[in-house]
Design an enzyme around this catalytic site. Structure first.
Site, PDB file in Angstrom:
ATOM      1  N   GLU A 279      48.404  11.811 -29.079  1.00 33.82           N
ATOM      2  CA  GLU A 279      47.872  12.595 -28.042  1.00 33.82           C
ATOM      3  C   GLU A 279      48.580  13.822 -28.335  1.00 33.82           C
ATOM      4  O   GLU A 279      49.568  14.122 -28.698  1.00 33.82           O
ATOM      5  CB  GLU A 279      48.415  12.056 -26.640  1.00 33.82           C
ATOM      6  CG  GLU A 279      47.496  10.705 -26.424  1.00 33.82           C
ATOM      7  CD  GLU A 279      48.555   9.956 -25.174  1.00 33.82           C
ATOM      8  OE1 GLU A 279      48.837  10.751 -24.358  1.00 33.82           O
ATOM      9  OE2 GLU A 279      48.334   8.988 -25.056  1.00 33.82           O
ATOM     10  N   LYS A 281      50.935  16.593 -26.781  1.00 29.67           N
ATOM     11  CA  LYS A 281      52.192  16.533 -25.848  1.00 29.67           C
ATOM     12  C   LYS A 281      52.065  17.710 -24.955  1.00 29.67           C
ATOM     13  O   LYS A 281      52.106  18.967 -25.385  1.00 29.67           O
ATOM     14  CB  LYS A 281      53.518  16.722 -26.633  1.00 29.67           C
ATOM     15  CG  LYS A 281      54.728  16.470 -25.617  1.00 29.67           C
ATOM     16  CD  LYS A 281      55.979  16.575 -26.348  1.00 29.67           C
ATOM     17  CE  LYS A 281      57.220  16.332 -25.623  1.00 29.67           C
ATOM     18  NZ  LYS A 281      57.301  17.281 -24.362  1.00 29.67           N
ATOM     19  N   GLU A 337      50.693  13.414 -16.773  1.00 28.38           N
ATOM     20  CA  GLU A 337      51.326  14.920 -16.715  1.00 28.38           C
ATOM     21  C   GLU A 337      50.494  15.719 -15.626  1.00 28.38           C
ATOM     22  O   GLU A 337      49.320  16.014 -15.767  1.00 28.38           O
ATOM     23  CB  GLU A 337      51.330  15.467 -18.056  1.00 28.38           C
ATOM     24  CG  GLU A 337      52.129  16.819 -18.208  1.00 28.38           C
ATOM     25  CD  GLU A 337      53.690  16.191 -18.751  1.00 28.38           C
ATOM     26  OE1 GLU A 337      54.025  15.173 -18.789  1.00 28.38           O
ATOM     27  OE2 GLU A 337      54.263  17.226 -19.132  1.00 28.38           O
ATOM     28  N   ARG A 483      64.123   5.440 -23.403  1.00 29.14           N
ATOM     29  CA  ARG A 483      63.512   6.162 -24.442  1.00 29.14           C
ATOM     30  C   ARG A 483      63.810   5.397 -25.775  1.00 29.14           C
ATOM     31  O   ARG A 483      64.823   5.445 -26.352  1.00 29.14           O
ATOM     32  CB  ARG A 483      64.744   7.449 -24.591  1.00 29.14           C
ATOM     33  CG  ARG A 483      64.205   8.563 -25.317  1.00 29.14           C
ATOM     34  CD  ARG A 483      65.218   9.588 -25.482  1.00 29.14           C
ATOM     35  NE  ARG A 483      65.465  10.479 -24.214  1.00 29.14           N
ATOM     36  CZ  ARG A 483      64.763  11.301 -23.853  1.00 29.14           C
ATOM     37  NH1 ARG A 483      63.538  11.741 -24.400  1.00 29.14           N
ATOM     38  NH2 ARG A 483      64.782  12.083 -22.741  1.00 29.14           N
TER      39      ARG A 483
HETATM   40  P1  AMP Z   1      61.035  15.765 -23.387  1.00 28.76           P
HETATM   41  O1  AMP Z   1      60.904  16.254 -22.088  1.00 28.76           O
HETATM   42  O2  AMP Z   1      60.882  16.744 -24.584  1.00 28.76           O
HETATM   43  O3  AMP Z   1      61.760  14.669 -23.514  1.00 28.76           O
HETATM   44  O4  AMP Z   1      59.362  14.712 -23.643  1.00 28.76           O
HETATM   45  C1  AMP Z   1      59.281  13.769 -22.962  1.00 28.76           C
HETATM   46  C2  AMP Z   1      57.992  14.434 -21.819  1.00 28.76           C
HETATM   47  O5  AMP Z   1      56.906  14.536 -22.482  1.00 28.76           O
HETATM   48  C3  AMP Z   1      57.526  13.400 -20.858  1.00 28.76           C
HETATM   49  O6  AMP Z   1      58.462  13.083 -19.706  1.00 28.76           O
HETATM   50  C4  AMP Z   1      56.091  13.922 -20.438  1.00 28.76           C
HETATM   51  O7  AMP Z   1      56.827  14.861 -19.180  1.00 28.76           O
HETATM   52  C5  AMP Z   1      55.940  14.918 -21.508  1.00 28.76           C
HETATM   53  N1  AMP Z   1      54.846  14.453 -22.083  1.00 28.76           N
HETATM   54  C6  AMP Z   1      53.715  15.402 -22.376  1.00 28.76           C
HETATM   55  N2  AMP Z   1      52.572  14.865 -22.942  1.00 28.76           N
HETATM   56  C7  AMP Z   1      52.797  13.434 -23.130  1.00 28.76           C
HETATM   57  C8  AMP Z   1      51.979  12.513 -23.586  1.00 28.76           C
HETATM   58  N3  AMP Z   1      50.681  12.611 -24.089  1.00 28.76           N
HETATM   59  N4  AMP Z   1      52.402  11.117 -23.384  1.00 28.76           N
HETATM   60  C9  AMP Z   1      53.844  10.834 -22.850  1.00 28.76           C
HETATM   61  N5  AMP Z   1      54.427  12.188 -22.417  1.00 28.76           N
HETATM   62  C10 AMP Z   1      54.107  13.314 -22.428  1.00 28.76           C
END
Ligand code: AMP
Length: 627
Positions: A279, A281, A337, A483
């Protein structure tokens, strides 16, 4: 009758005990003692809840409404101290509870306050109509407490006991005290979000009867980073021994605790083709939506990643999801999101745009129209009376698709609402043109094939102005609060810049005596140096020490906390993106800059130029402007 003094005494012991095992044993013993004192009653449950620093259960919407100001006033009364003495004590301890304890040293009082009385007082404070009434209840409570009790009552009311005890440890202790399975205790707490109820259930042997309640946040599953598409593929095809590398050492243990555990590899022992969903991000705000409740149809709650209720900040989502029908769609919890959406181009607006709405409680029509919010759903946590977490992602995803398809046309709300109708439940549509826009979207997802496939998808995602891609093991369960390795994220650096340090600042805490924050510059068209950012992460302690020496020796101007230095040290920095900004002389600023390495191999003459910064800036699909 269990006394609050038992909580205070144990809390004092726990604050001084370093061993997790000993802490757990002491808590278990105390919970068992509370149950023995009040068999079948509320004592053991309240004991566990208060020890975990919760004035009310998480599922309980009541709020104490006792902030620092109210508490300070009550403490002045209870201790008889002057303003100055309280301020001084607070400075010494950095904690209101500890300050109260110090100021009450002369007070000698027998412990008499029961947990039931504390519970009743908290209830009265939550429902008090006036601040005066709330203050009176609070005064009554503090007036009866011993110094140690007041210390922990204050800490409890502030929601932070500071005794090194997390809720997960209390859950383990409940299991030990009641001879129950810790997994069963945790599960009941997850479903009902009520530690006291779970304690009661553990002693009564009814943990299995706990049922899901909506309107309290479940933990969010998070992703681990990977650097390359190949690494991502390896994650989903490698044998578990290779994938699950348990971290060693104290730091690793702390990190694991932070993330509430590191899970084992999600793949089976056999190496096999990639079985992962891919998917985009999104660069928005992670959120969980609860709606379609049978008991409260129309009620919607939106929770952020740090478990805050953010419903008020997104009224258009609240209005739209109120259309989810309990008897047709069923109660549900969606994970996804929140994005600011560009309806014209059908893509997300940059995070900087959505950012202007975060924390905002009053949302005007102007904001609703200029920064329209949508919910991009990507997971299903609860549906039709069944928790979905243990189903593999492919099953959850299938169900999510069916549900979204069924209700997507109803989950709409207008750009703007009639201001005069605000405060009443009803939302007025502003004429035909604003009959409402879709607020629920389904994140496109497909099975991934190969590293090249991921590479292309990454480029496509970036072209849609998204951050990168996510890969999720198709057969993985949803692990709240983890995580793990079942989800990975690939967001490569835009580019890196080689820059030179022009200024340095002293750090904080451990780094208070070290020059650990560096301002850096690129070269302008006339050869001049133009600052473009400031970074402090990415260098080792040894490097900081070395840099401190060198920067001190090459200081041009010492302004106390900050020094300008001769431009001698070249760094390679990475960042999430570049934005236009008046903060630095270059007219640009790097977002989330990180130092990758010291480039001792590179002469200062060869650092990157303003032209290069502009080039990277222009290569970004969305070009953020500092708000
Ligand atoms: P990070 O903030 O870099 O640790 O990445 C995790 C975050 O990615 C999650 O908390 C979501 O807010 C975001 N995210 C964005 N797109 C997705 C997706 N398709 N699936 C899961 N998380 C996502």
């Amino acid at each position: 009758m269990v006394l609050f003094n038992a909580v205070a005494t144990l809390a004092d012991f726990l604050a001084g005990e370093g061993s997790r095992l000993k802490k757990r044993a002491a808590i278990a013993e105390a919970i068992a003692a509370a149950e023995a004192e009040d068999p079948g009653g509320e004592g053991s449950g309240l004991f566990a809840q208060y020890l975990a620093g919760l004035p009310f259960a998480e599922a309980d919407p009541r709020k104490l409404n006792a902030g620092g100001a109210l508490l300070t006033k009550a403490m002045l009364k209870a201790t008889g101290a002057t303003d100055a003495a309280l301020t001084a004590a607070y400075r010494r301890h950095g904690d209101l509870g500890a300050a109260a304890f110090e100021l009450m040293q002369g007070v000698s009082r027998a412990a008499s306050l029961s947990l039931g009385e504390v519970c009743a007082a908290f209830g009265a404070m939550a429902t008090a109509r006036t601040t005066a009434a709330r203050a009176a209840t609070l005064d009554g409570l503090l007036d009866r407490g011993t110094p140690a009790e007041v210390k922990y009552l204050v800490k409890l009311m502030l929601g932070d006991m500071r005794i090194g005890v997390k809720q997960s440890l209390v859950e383990e202790a409940i299991a030990v005290a009641a001879g129950a399975e810790v997994g069963a205790v945790r599960h009941a707490v997850m479903l009902e979000a009520d530690l006291a109820d779970a304690t009661r259930r553990a002693f009564d042997g009814t943990l299995g009867e706990a049922r899901m309640r909506l309107f309290h946040p479940l933990g969010f599953m998070l992703a681990s980073p990977v650097e390359t598409p190949e690494e991502a593929v390896e994650r989903f095809t490698a044998k578990p021994e290779k994938v699950a590398k348990p971290k060693k050492g104290k730091k690793a243990a702390d990190e694991a605790e932070l993330d509430e555990g590191v899970e084992a590899a999600p793949v089976s022992a056999e190496a096999r083709p990639v079985e992962a969903f891919l998917e985009d991000k999104y660069d928005g705000m992670r959120a969980q939506i609860h709606c379609g409740d049978l008991a409260e149809p129309g009620r919607v709650a939106i929770y952020s990643r740090n478990r805050e209720d953010i419903t008020e900040s997104f009224p258009e989502l609240e209005e739209a999801f109120a259309a989810v029908l309990p008897d047709v769609d069923g109660p549900m919890i969606l994970d996804g999101e929140i994005l600011a959406w560009d309806y014209k181009d059908s893509r997300a607006l940059p995070f900087a745009v959505l950012g202007t709405r975060i924390g905002r409680k009053r949302v005007s029509n102007e904001v609703r129209t200029q920064v329209p919010a949508v919910f991009m759903a990507f997971d299903l946590l609860y549906a039709k009376g069944e928790l979905q977490l243990e189903h593999p992602l492919r099953v959850r995803r299938n169900r999510l698709e069916t549900i979204v398809e069924q209700m997507v046309d109803r989950v709409v709300s207008p750009f703007a609402v009639d201001e005069r109708e605000k405060g009443r439940q009803q939302v007025m549509f502003l004429g035909e043109k604003d009959a409402g826009v879709a607020r629920l979207m389904l994140s496109p997802s497909r099975l991934v094939e190969s590293a090249e496939d991921i590479d292309r998808a990454y480029a496509d995602a970036r072209a849609r102005a998204n951050e990168g891609v996510m890969l999720k093991a198709a057969d993985s369960a949803y692990l709240p609060g983890r995580r793990g390795l079942a989800w990975v994220k690939l967001k490569r650096e835009l580019a890196t810049l080689d820059v030179v340090i022009t200024g340095a600042e002293y750090g904080h805490g451990r780094r208070a005596t070290l020059l650990s924050d560096y301002t850096f510059a690129v070269r302008g068209p006339g050869g001049e140096l133009l600052n473009v950012g400031k970074a402090y992460s990415g260098v080792t302690d040894a490097e900081i020490l070395e840099l401190t020496e060198s920067l001190k020796a090459h200081t041009l101007e010492d302004r106390g906390h900050f020094r300008t230095v001769e431009p001698l040290i070249v760094l390679e920095v990475a960042f999430n993106n570049i934005m236009r900004s008046g903060r630095h002389a270059s007219g640009f600023a790097l977002r989330f800059p990180r130092i990758l390495r010291l480039r001792t191999d590179k002469p200062v003459e060869e650092i990157d130029t303003l032209e290069r910064v502009e080039e990277v800036y222009l290569s970004q699909v969305d070009r953020p402007v500092e708000s």
